[in-house]
Design a protein around this motif. Structure first.
Motif, mmCIF file in Angstrom:
data_model
loop_
_atom_site.group_PDB
_atom_site.id
_atom_site.type_symbol
_atom_site.label_atom_id
_atom_site.label_comp_id
_atom_site.label_asym_id
_atom_site.label_seq_id
_atom_site.Cartn_x
_atom_site.Cartn_y
_atom_site.Cartn_z
ATOM 1 N N ILE A 10 0.783 -1.159 -0.082
ATOM 2 C CA ILE A 10 -0.473 0.039 0.329
ATOM 3 C C ILE A 10 0.411 1.473 -0.099
ATOM 4 O O ILE A 10 2.152 1.470 0.503
ATOM 5 N N THR A 11 0.311 2.018 -0.157
ATOM 6 C CA THR A 11 0.678 3.588 0.152
ATOM 7 C C THR A 11 -0.077 4.643 0.387
ATOM 8 O O THR A 11 -1.367 4.671 0.340
ATOM 9 N N LEU A 12 1.078 5.122 1.750
ATOM 10 C CA LEU A 12 0.054 6.709 2.844
ATOM 11 C C LEU A 12 0.903 7.508 2.396
ATOM 12 O O LEU A 12 1.865 7.812 2.629
ATOM 13 N N VAL A 13 -0.149 8.363 2.543
ATOM 14 C CA VAL A 13 0.207 9.965 2.494
ATOM 15 C C VAL A 13 -0.989 10.253 3.877
ATOM 16 O O VAL A 13 -1.596 9.956 3.991
ATOM 17 N N PRO A 14 -0.418 11.758 4.800
ATOM 18 C CA PRO A 14 -1.206 12.323 5.769
ATOM 19 C C PRO A 14 -2.731 12.596 4.954
ATOM 20 O O PRO A 14 -2.539 13.966 4.211
ATOM 21 N N ALA A 15 -3.342 12.434 5.514
ATOM 22 C CA ALA A 15 -4.821 13.000 5.671
ATOM 23 C C ALA A 15 -4.751 14.007 5.582
ATOM 24 O O ALA A 15 -4.117 15.114 6.185
ATOM 25 N N ASN A 16 -5.276 15.008 4.990
ATOM 26 C CA ASN A 16 -5.902 16.769 4.701
ATOM 27 C C ASN A 16 -6.423 17.135 5.932
ATOM 28 O O ASN A 16 -7.536 16.323 5.854
ATOM 29 N N PRO A 17 -5.405 18.068 6.134
ATOM 30 C CA PRO A 17 -6.628 18.498 7.049
ATOM 31 C C PRO A 17 -7.726 18.677 7.573
ATOM 32 O O PRO A 17 -8.906 18.734 8.163
ATOM 33 N N GLY A 18 -8.099 19.285 6.338
ATOM 34 C CA GLY A 18 -9.469 19.958 5.616
ATOM 35 C C GLY A 18 -10.585 18.918 4.760
ATOM 36 O O GLY A 18 -12.486 18.144 5.926
ATOM 37 N N GLY A 19 -9.720 17.599 4.926
ATOM 38 C CA GLY A 19 -10.736 16.594 5.078
ATOM 39 C C GLY A 19 -10.855 16.046 5.392
ATOM 40 O O GLY A 19 -12.052 15.212 6.536
#
Length: 421
Positions: A239-248
């Motif tokens: 899998i690939t992960l990126v930090p969640a967008n604060p707005g999201g």
């Protein structure tokens, strides 16, 4: 790896294109099986059509992709399959993909010593609710003007029901179709667990933002175990992960709050129809007068697990009498009501359309107000259901019966003190 909220997707381009929401869950399950962190995966797969979800127990990584995709029709409990696999193979480690009701059932079974939490890897799914396959077919035919057999996908997104067939897409506000009687199952409309945080991680589409909104999954890490297997899956290249967008993250919170507000409103309206006191008892007696004593409610209930069913004892319930006396239903209420998780299985299976789940859930709500126990959460122990069944407490809790009696007595004392103030 740090942080508790992420956007993720499968590192395999083919899986990301074909699976739902970027294939994050599929990638996780592949990692868990391939690394032998688990012995089996319990999930749903498509049967004959999109109205036919089927639970499966998968032990081979090659079979995982058959479970990819979201299914909104049917009312299957994967918790039953987790229990069956655990009883048949003591010590088996299982990764289970579960909705809120599944997660709550699993925790109630853990408290009854039927499952071991250490053997379970729980991947929760945000859940807007499920639909009756029969009603969904009628809705597609009569409202959408489509052939149900030609529909490619049926899902809920952003509070709207989306139906796709070839190049045609039709959308309807969920609230509107529920007013017309084609909405979610009643138990789903009352649900208070749209995000099952009693799992190790929770996945869904709520909170996706920007370029990741179409082919990704929002992941919330809820336990250290969840963080470990999520990190391992990324390290293994699944899998690939990126930090969640604060707005999201904020948008997801708003969606959850809206779902809970709607559910609370539905609960109040549905519970109000049951009345109170003698009015409720009269309503229960009238509704259950249609009962044919087929025992489907007992068979369907994931928590109806007494080894020696009290409703089959002739000195309590007269054999062969249909409809059965009220005692038949009172026994079930007394055994289950304090721990009812509102899964709706009993009502789905009732041949006589008796609102059994509504009865049980309304009673559970009253018991929760009296004794403070909320079923399906990791904390607390069930209090009332079998306090008078010594042999069953011994069966489930071994030597803790006296402790439970003391706890129950203290709750009663606290309640009486409050009333006396």
């Amino acid at each position: 790896m740090s942080g508790r909220m992420w956007y993720g997707w499968s590192a395999n381009d083919n899986i990301r294109e074909t699976a739902a929401s970027g294939g994050l869950v599929t990638g996780l399950l592949l990692s868990l099986l391939s690394s032998e962190m688990v012995d089996a995966v319990c999930a749903l797969k498509r049967g004959d059509d999109l109205y036919d979800p089927r639970p499966v127990l998968v032990t081979s990584p090659e079979e995982i992709q058959e479970c990819a995709g979201s299914m909104f029709c049917g009312s299957i409990l994967t918790a039953d399959w987790v229990l069956g696999a655990s009883e048949a193979n003591p010590g088996i480690k299982i990764a289970a993909v579960v909705k809120g009701c599944d997660a709550k059932v699993i925790y109630e079974l853990i408290k009854r010593n039927k499952l071991d939490r250490d053997d379970l890897f729980l991947i929760g799914l945000n859940c807007s609710g499920t639909f009756s396959p029969v009603q969904t077919r009628t809705f597609i035919r009569e409202v959408c003007g489509m052939n149900p057999d030609s529909v490619d996908s049926f899902l809920i997104r952003d509070g709207r029901v989306v139906v796709r067939s070839g190049d045609i897409t039709k959308e309807y506000p969920l609230e509107n179709i529920e007013e017309r009687g084609f909405g979610r199952r009643d138990s789903c409309r009352r649900c208070d667990t749209p995000i099952p945080r009693q799992c190790d991680i929770v996945c869904g589409t709520w909170g996706l933002y920007g370029e990741n909104s179409d082919r990704a999954t929002f992941v919330e890490v809820c336990t250290d175990k969840g963080l470990d297997f999520l990190s391992q899956a990324e390290k293994n290249g699944h899998i690939t992960l990126v930090p969640a967008n604060p707005g999201g993250v904020k948008a997801r919170s708003r969606v959850e709050a809206a779902m809970l507000t709607i559910s609370e409103k539905n609960r109040k309206e549905m519970f109000a129809k049951t009345g109170s006191g003698m009015e409720r008892l009269t309503w229960i007696m009238e509704e259950t007068s249609r009962c044919i004593k087929c025992y489907q409610c007992s068979h369907a209930c994931p928590l109806c697990i007494c080894q020696d069913c009290q409703t089959k004892k002739p000195w309590l319930v007269k054999p062969g009498e249909v409809p059965p006396p009220l005692m038949f239903h009172l026994i079930r209420f007394s055994h289950i009501a304090d721990s009812c998780v509102n899964c709706g299985q009993c009502q789905d299976r009732c041949a006589m359309d008796i609102p059994v789940s509504l009865m049980m859930h309304a009673l559970q709500d009253e018991l929760e107000k009296m004794f403070g126990y909320h079923p399906g959460r990791p904390e607390g122990m069930p209090i009332l259901a079998k306090v008078n069944q010594h042999e069953e407490w011994e069966h489930h809790y071994e030597n803790s019966y006296q402790k439970m009696i003391r706890l129950f007595s203290q709750k009663v004392a606290d309640t009486e003190d409050i009333k006396g103030e």
